[in-house]
Each structure stands twice: as C-alpha cells, then as structure tokens.
Motif scaffolding. Structure first.
Motif, PDB file in Angstrom:
ATOM      1  N   PRO A  72      -3.834 -45.439  20.216  1.00 55.67           N
ATOM      2  CA  PRO A  72      -5.004 -44.835  19.187  1.00 55.67           C
ATOM      3  C   PRO A  72      -5.859 -46.079  18.937  1.00 55.67           C
ATOM      4  CG  PRO A  72      -2.918 -44.025  18.641  1.00 55.67           C
ATOM      5  CD  PRO A  72      -2.551 -45.095  19.334  1.00 55.67           C
ATOM      6  N   VAL A  73      -5.306 -47.168  18.582  1.00 56.32           N
ATOM      7  CA  VAL A  73      -6.328 -48.265  18.102  1.00 56.32           C
ATOM      8  C   VAL A  73      -7.068 -48.873  19.332  1.00 56.32           C
ATOM      9  CG1 VAL A  73      -6.168 -50.820  17.482  1.00 56.32           C
ATOM     10  CG2 VAL A  73      -4.679 -49.207  16.430  1.00 56.32           C
ATOM     11  N   ILE A  74      -6.470 -48.796  20.530  1.00 56.38           N
ATOM     12  CA  ILE A  74      -7.240 -49.218  21.610  1.00 56.38           C
ATOM     13  C   ILE A  74      -8.515 -48.188  21.971  1.00 56.38           C
ATOM     14  CG2 ILE A  74      -7.234 -49.975  24.210  1.00 56.38           C
ATOM     15  CD1 ILE A  74      -4.488 -50.875  23.546  1.00 56.38           C
ATOM     16  N   GLY A  75      -7.955 -47.091  21.952  1.00 58.37           N
ATOM     17  CA  GLY A  75      -8.802 -45.984  22.130  1.00 58.37           C
ATOM     18  C   GLY A  75      -9.964 -45.841  21.040  1.00 58.37           C
ATOM     19  N   ALA A  76      -9.603 -45.870  20.034  1.00 58.07           N
ATOM     20  CA  ALA A  76     -10.640 -45.998  18.817  1.00 58.07           C
ATOM     21  C   ALA A  76     -11.632 -47.180  19.068  1.00 58.07           C
ATOM     22  CB  ALA A  76     -10.024 -46.035  17.512  1.00 58.07           C
ATOM     23  N   LEU A  77     -11.417 -48.419  19.374  1.00 59.63           N
ATOM     24  CA  LEU A  77     -12.094 -49.743  19.574  1.00 59.63           C
ATOM     25  C   LEU A  77     -13.006 -49.143  20.590  1.00 59.63           C
ATOM     26  CD1 LEU A  77      -9.602 -52.578  19.084  1.00 59.63           C
ATOM     27  CD2 LEU A  77     -11.540 -51.813  17.453  1.00 59.63           C
ATOM     28  N   GLY A  78     -12.580 -48.872  21.767  1.00 60.77           N
ATOM     29  CA  GLY A  78     -13.515 -48.490  23.090  1.00 60.77           C
ATOM     30  C   GLY A  78     -14.480 -47.380  22.497  1.00 60.77           C
ATOM     31  N   ALA A 130     -16.839 -57.663  24.579  1.00 61.29           N
ATOM     32  CA  ALA A 130     -15.556 -58.216  24.282  1.00 61.29           C
ATOM     33  C   ALA A 130     -14.298 -57.570  24.631  1.00 61.29           C
ATOM     34  CB  ALA A 130     -15.548 -58.382  22.658  1.00 61.29           C
ATOM     35  N   TYR A 131     -14.627 -56.173  24.535  1.00 66.09           N
ATOM     36  CA  TYR A 131     -13.181 -55.166  25.177  1.00 66.09           C
ATOM     37  C   TYR A 131     -12.999 -55.442  26.396  1.00 66.09           C
ATOM     38  CZ  TYR A 131     -10.895 -50.636  25.626  1.00 66.09           C
ATOM     39  OH  TYR A 131     -10.270 -49.687  25.754  1.00 66.09           O
ATOM     40  N   MET A 137     -16.204 -45.159  29.909  1.00 62.64           N
ATOM     41  CA  MET A 137     -15.742 -45.700  28.632  1.00 62.64           C
ATOM     42  C   MET A 137     -15.446 -44.421  27.752  1.00 62.64           C
ATOM     43  SD  MET A 137     -15.041 -48.573  28.763  1.00 62.64           S
ATOM     44  CE  MET A 137     -14.643 -48.965  26.992  1.00 62.64           C
ATOM     45  N   LEU A 138     -16.019 -43.280  27.864  1.00 62.02           N
ATOM     46  CA  LEU A 138     -15.805 -42.364  26.914  1.00 62.02           C
ATOM     47  C   LEU A 138     -14.353 -41.473  27.468  1.00 62.02           C
ATOM     48  CD1 LEU A 138     -19.500 -40.447  26.445  1.00 62.02           C
ATOM     49  CD2 LEU A 138     -17.668 -41.460  24.747  1.00 62.02           C
ATOM     50  N   MET A 139     -14.526 -41.472  28.847  1.00 61.09           N
ATOM     51  CA  MET A 139     -13.179 -41.113  29.357  1.00 61.09           C
ATOM     52  C   MET A 139     -12.044 -41.776  29.156  1.00 61.09           C
ATOM     53  SD  MET A 139     -11.655 -38.784  31.568  1.00 61.09           S
ATOM     54  CE  MET A 139     -12.716 -37.857  32.249  1.00 61.09           C
ATOM     55  N   ASP A 140     -12.118 -43.248  29.160  1.00 61.04           N
ATOM     56  CA  ASP A 140     -11.034 -43.979  28.977  1.00 61.04           C
ATOM     57  C   ASP A 140     -10.627 -43.938  27.466  1.00 61.04           C
ATOM     58  OD1 ASP A 140      -9.363 -46.467  29.444  1.00 61.04           O
ATOM     59  OD2 ASP A 140     -10.726 -47.193  27.828  1.00 61.04           O
ATOM     60  N   GLY A 141     -11.518 -43.801  26.738  1.00 61.52           N
ATOM     61  CA  GLY A 141     -11.143 -43.837  25.067  1.00 61.52           C
ATOM     62  C   GLY A 141     -10.653 -42.346  24.829  1.00 61.52           C
ATOM     63  N   ILE A 142     -11.041 -41.295  25.466  1.00 65.64           N
ATOM     64  CA  ILE A 142     -10.450 -39.944  25.055  1.00 65.64           C
ATOM     65  C   ILE A 142      -9.144 -39.956  25.800  1.00 65.64           C
ATOM     66  CG2 ILE A 142     -10.691 -37.535  25.664  1.00 65.64           C
ATOM     67  CD1 ILE A 142     -13.967 -38.177  25.469  1.00 65.64           C
ATOM     68  N   SER A 144     -17.143 -48.920  20.327  1.00 62.12           N
ATOM     69  CA  SER A 144     -17.995 -49.711  20.982  1.00 62.12           C
ATOM     70  C   SER A 144     -19.090 -48.974  22.125  1.00 62.12           C
ATOM     71  CB  SER A 144     -17.191 -50.573  21.803  1.00 62.12           C
ATOM     72  OG  SER A 144     -16.453 -51.532  20.927  1.00 62.12           O
ATOM     73  N   THR A 145     -18.366 -48.082  22.569  1.00 65.42           N
ATOM     74  CA  THR A 145     -19.319 -47.014  23.588  1.00 65.42           C
ATOM     75  C   THR A 145     -20.222 -46.295  22.728  1.00 65.42           C
ATOM     76  OG1 THR A 145     -17.299 -46.938  24.984  1.00 65.42           O
ATOM     77  CG2 THR A 145     -19.203 -45.207  25.284  1.00 65.42           C
ATOM     78  N   LEU A 146     -19.838 -45.789  21.735  1.00 69.05           N
ATOM     79  CA  LEU A 146     -20.944 -44.919  20.932  1.00 69.05           C
ATOM     80  C   LEU A 146     -21.916 -46.057  20.286  1.00 69.05           C
ATOM     81  CD1 LEU A 146     -18.734 -42.378  19.068  1.00 69.05           C
ATOM     82  CD2 LEU A 146     -20.297 -41.958  20.905  1.00 69.05           C
ATOM     83  N   LEU A 147     -21.747 -46.990  19.856  1.00 68.63           N
ATOM     84  CA  LEU A 147     -22.706 -48.087  19.608  1.00 68.63           C
ATOM     85  C   LEU A 147     -23.654 -48.323  20.658  1.00 68.63           C
ATOM     86  CD1 LEU A 147     -20.631 -50.085  17.081  1.00 68.63           C
ATOM     87  CD2 LEU A 147     -22.364 -48.760  16.403  1.00 68.63           C
ATOM     88  N   TYR A 148     -23.096 -48.490  21.749  1.00 67.97           N
ATOM     89  CA  TYR A 148     -23.937 -48.951  22.933  1.00 67.97           C
ATOM     90  C   TYR A 148     -24.792 -47.812  23.291  1.00 67.97           C
ATOM     91  CZ  TYR A 148     -24.849 -50.096  27.870  1.00 67.97           C
ATOM     92  OH  TYR A 148     -25.673 -50.340  29.026  1.00 67.97           O
ATOM     93  N   THR A 149     -24.283 -46.339  23.309  1.00 69.37           N
ATOM     94  CA  THR A 149     -24.976 -45.296  23.634  1.00 69.37           C
ATOM     95  C   THR A 149     -26.451 -45.294  22.772  1.00 69.37           C
ATOM     96  OG1 THR A 149     -23.145 -44.461  24.092  1.00 69.37           O
ATOM     97  CG2 THR A 149     -25.261 -42.622  23.897  1.00 69.37           C
ATOM     98  N   PHE A 150     -26.290 -45.428  21.702  1.00 71.07           N
ATOM     99  CA  PHE A 150     -27.802 -45.448  20.732  1.00 71.07           C
ATOM    100  C   PHE A 150     -28.635 -46.464  20.694  1.00 71.07           C
ATOM    101  CE2 PHE A 150     -24.277 -42.680  18.797  1.00 71.07           C
ATOM    102  CZ  PHE A 150     -24.880 -41.400  19.225  1.00 71.07           C
ATOM    103  N   PRO A 151     -29.790 -46.274  20.736  1.00 68.04           N
ATOM    104  CA  PRO A 151     -30.838 -47.596  21.335  1.00 68.04           C
ATOM    105  C   PRO A 151     -30.777 -48.443  19.830  1.00 68.04           C
ATOM    106  CG  PRO A 151     -31.834 -45.444  21.644  1.00 68.04           C
ATOM    107  CD  PRO A 151     -30.498 -45.049  21.118  1.00 68.04           C
TER     108      PRO A 151
END
Length: 101
Positions: free
Chosen positions: A58-64, A86-87, A24-29, A67-74
């Motif tokens: 840019p909007v799709i990338g930002a949403l991804g 949802a994504y 997901m980081l690769m996809d967003g970047i 979401s990924t950063l929120l998932y990364t942090f416990p």
C-alpha cells in the motif's frame, strides 16, 4: 526569440506522457488490488506485502499514485516528474541490489 514547437513534437510528448501516466496508474492500482502476480513479484524483490514497520504494497502504491497524479496536472507536473524519477530510481536500485536484470 520565440519558442515554437511543431504539432508532431507536441503530439509525441502527449502520447509519451500518456503512456507513462497509464502505466503508473495501473501499477499503483494493482498495488492496492493485490493480484497474486503482483504480490509474488513484490515479495521476490524483498518487500513485505503488509508490515507495520517495513514498506509494504500500500505504501509503494500510494507513492506511485501520488507522484503520477502530480505529474498529470500541469501546475504540479515538474514536482511529479521529479518524484517519478525518484520512484524509478528506487526501482532500478532495487533490481541492481538483487542482481536482477
């Protein structure tokens, strides 16, 4: 009742989560870097590259990425998992709409 998890199960969960996070980081970047293959694939799905009204890369990338950063942090992983679900649901719906396997 004690909830115990074996080392194998724990490491399997780390590896699987890590793969999702890296993908997901690769996809967003890539949505921000905009290589030709990403632009072509996104346009083929009916999205605009950049448009003031339509949802663009840019909007799709930002949403991804969010979401990924929120998932990364416990502390926010549950919210991130819900947003990633949802994504992915939106991605599946887009492909179903276009009869794209």
């Amino acid at each position: 009742m004690e909830n115990t998890v074996s080392k194998t199960q724990r490491w399997t969960s780390y590896v699987m989560s890590g793969l999702v996070i890296l993908f997901m980081l690769m996809d967003g970047i890539m949505k921000f870097v905009k290589p030709p293959d990403v632009i072509e694939g996104t346009l083929a799905l009916g999205f605009a590259e950049q448009h003031p009204i339509a949802i663009g890369l840019p909007v799709i990338g930002a949403l991804g990425l969010i979401s990924t950063l929120l998932y990364t942090f416990p502390r926010t992983s549950i919210l991130g998992a819900i947003l990633l679900t949802a994504y992915f649901g939106g991605a599946v719906a887009t492909h179903v709409r276009l009869n794209n396997p």
